[in-house]
Design a protein around this motif. Sequence first.
Motif, short mmCIF file in Angstrom:
data_model
loop_
_atom_site.label_atom_id
_atom_site.label_comp_id
_atom_site.label_asym_id
_atom_site.label_seq_id
_atom_site.Cartn_x
_atom_site.Cartn_y
_atom_site.Cartn_z
N MET A 155 0.85 -1.19 0.00
CA MET A 155 0.00 0.00 0.00
C MET A 155 0.89 1.25 0.00
O MET A 155 1.83 1.34 0.79
CB MET A 155 -0.92 0.02 1.22
CG MET A 155 -1.72 1.32 1.37
SD MET A 155 -2.55 1.46 2.98
CE MET A 155 -3.91 0.33 2.72
N VAL A 156 0.56 2.21 -0.86
CA VAL A 156 1.29 3.47 -0.93
C VAL A 156 0.37 4.59 -0.45
O VAL A 156 -0.74 4.76 -0.98
CB VAL A 156 1.78 3.76 -2.36
CG1 VAL A 156 2.53 5.07 -2.42
CG2 VAL A 156 2.67 2.60 -2.85
N LYS A 157 0.81 5.33 0.56
CA LYS A 157 0.02 6.43 1.09
C LYS A 157 0.10 7.64 0.15
O LYS A 157 1.05 7.78 -0.62
CB LYS A 157 0.51 6.80 2.49
CG LYS A 157 0.24 5.73 3.54
CD LYS A 157 -1.25 5.54 3.76
CE LYS A 157 -1.56 4.58 4.90
NZ LYS A 157 -1.23 5.12 6.23
N PRO A 158 -0.88 8.54 0.22
CA PRO A 158 -0.87 9.72 -0.65
C PRO A 158 0.42 10.52 -0.53
O PRO A 158 1.02 10.62 0.54
CB PRO A 158 -2.08 10.52 -0.16
CG PRO A 158 -3.02 9.49 0.37
CD PRO A 158 -2.13 8.46 1.02
N SER A 189 -2.68 2.27 -4.28
CA SER A 189 -3.01 3.34 -3.36
C SER A 189 -4.52 3.48 -3.33
O SER A 189 -5.21 3.07 -4.27
CB SER A 189 -2.36 4.66 -3.78
OG SER A 189 -3.15 5.32 -4.75
N ARG A 190 -5.03 4.06 -2.25
CA ARG A 190 -6.47 4.25 -2.12
C ARG A 190 -6.97 5.45 -2.91
O ARG A 190 -8.16 5.53 -3.23
CB ARG A 190 -6.84 4.44 -0.65
CG ARG A 190 -6.60 3.26 0.25
CD ARG A 190 -7.58 2.16 0.00
NE ARG A 190 -7.51 1.10 1.02
CZ ARG A 190 -8.00 -0.11 0.84
NH1 ARG A 190 -8.58 -0.44 -0.30
NH2 ARG A 190 -7.90 -1.02 1.80
N THR A 198 -2.00 10.47 -5.11
CA THR A 198 -0.80 9.64 -5.05
C THR A 198 -0.16 9.64 -6.43
O THR A 198 -0.62 8.96 -7.34
CB THR A 198 -1.14 8.20 -4.61
OG1 THR A 198 -2.00 8.25 -3.46
CG2 THR A 198 0.12 7.43 -4.28
N PHE A 208 -2.92 5.04 -9.03
CA PHE A 208 -1.87 6.05 -9.06
C PHE A 208 -2.12 7.06 -10.17
O PHE A 208 -2.74 6.75 -11.19
CB PHE A 208 -0.50 5.41 -9.29
CG PHE A 208 -0.04 4.51 -8.19
CD1 PHE A 208 0.69 5.02 -7.11
CD2 PHE A 208 -0.36 3.16 -8.20
CE1 PHE A 208 1.09 4.19 -6.08
CE2 PHE A 208 0.04 2.32 -7.17
CZ PHE A 208 0.77 2.84 -6.10
#
Length: 587
Positions: free
Chosen positions: A295-298, A316-317, A322, A340
């Motif tokens: 998971m990649v955070k903003p 990412s959410r 992001t 992304f």
Amino acid sequence: MTDRDFELTRRKALAGLATVGAAGAGAGLGTSALFNDTESFLNNSVQAGTLDLVVDYYTSTDQGSFGTSSQSGEVNGDGATVYDYTVSDVKPGDSGTLAFCPKIVTNRGWLWVGSAGVTDYENGQTEPEGGVDATPGGSMNGTNDGADAGDLSCAMDVTVSYAESASLDGDQVECSNTRELNNPADYTLADLSKDLETGFPLDGDEPGNDDGTVTPYPGSSGADDQQGPCLCIEWEVPTDVGNEIQSDAIEFGFQFVAEQARNNPDPANPFVDAIVTSGSIQDAIDAASAGDVIMVKPGTYAEQVTVDVPDLLLFSRDPAATTITDQVVVSADGATLCGFTVSPPAPTSNGTGEALRISDSPDGVSIYNNIVEDIDGSNLPTWEGMDAIVAFGGSASDPIENLTIANNTARRIQGRNTQGGAAGISIQGNVDGATVKNNTVTEIGQETTSWAFGTVIRGTGNHSVLPRNVDIVDNDISSVLANPGTSPLGVGFGVEADGTNYLVRDNTIDDVNIGAEVKEAATELTFVDNSLSNIDTSVSGLELYFGEKDGDAVSPVASIIADNTFDQAVGSGGGDYSYDQTIQPAP
């Protein structure tokens, strides 16, 4: 703590785990305990608390005159409790409901729902299906066959809701006092499954408290005491779905995971292996193992990213928040890139002129819910092109197979002035089996480049192997415009490769110089149920909706006129603007 710029989670060491299987995928459920020991000293004892996850299920199907059916039960405790949700002979108009009512016995707990994904089986093709589906696979041998080539999960619309309770009323699941989650338009089972691969936290205060926060599920006094909300999933195959789903089948499953809430205010997502909060996405990929979820955070990540770990899910959410400001390459089998914005700097070579590239021969790649935008190709060498998303099958002997490019946006791709071009989505070279679906492609060329394509199927100078079995379906393509001072055109959809089995269906093509251009493989093209409108005349001087150039004759032109929608009456012609035959406004 470590010196890494990413955080490893406790996914692989979690104790509280429960699994429910559905739609042909059976699964077991295990009791979970936060602690499993009893310690004593002198004449006193200390008894550890417990956390037990129990899930009730209710399912129903409505297949019209074929009949209705329902089941219910409880998954709890001792090992191999298996439940199969199987629906056979699914046809347009069929529907059903699955409801899950989790209970966390004794103590409050955080609760997630996730999925290992959906498998679509083609199971061969009937003759009608073969006419509208360019990605064959498997055979009708009585068992599921042709994995990842089917279309059923993309055809099943779903609505997901919280409910206060669920029960059966005859053969109908009743979900009471519901609140829909943020279901996007045309949300499908394929979309839901992809979203759940990264885990979704369930809010214990629903359905009555939609405040945007997640709170723990309240503790239940026992397995029959429902305190937290149920999760209801309603599905339907719309009546306008066609022959593409004939004989197809799916398998999918759901997994519920609970973790204690006491002394645990910030729980780790049990479906994630690593979280990138700052620093380097690539470092997290390099440290990952096959099958991991990152998971990649903003934030803004100024680095080139190469996804080269098999079955890795990088997500990412929030794609709008992001951003990767350099090229992204996906090269590993089974890899997924999701969520992304990709916006690299102005490229200076052919290799860097592809913002999001799938190459050279990975299988089973998914490019999902990304934004590729704002790319200026003015620094490219003369006559080089700029691609937002490209599947580049660069190996003559090993193709890219079973590729999915879905729910992405490609926009504001300029290219190199009048000595170059631009494309939104390009399927190029040795690609065998690609689905390009539900994407938005807009502002390509921007009236600057010599040529522009919204989507295009084409070969490569590296070798002579051409794309085959390609579906271009349900895309929204608009504002694809070349420089008015040049003779080439801005094309909504183009075929420049003499390959086999191309399907273009249910696309909207609007505000382009030419709706579709077919230079090769015309007899291999099925072009049906597309809408073409607002053709710009600034380049060619005529409204040319469909031009067939240098290829075998489209057979028959009349069927293309009949099977597609135009914003004014059209007829067939020939010889205009060097095309062998055209479809243009009727005189």
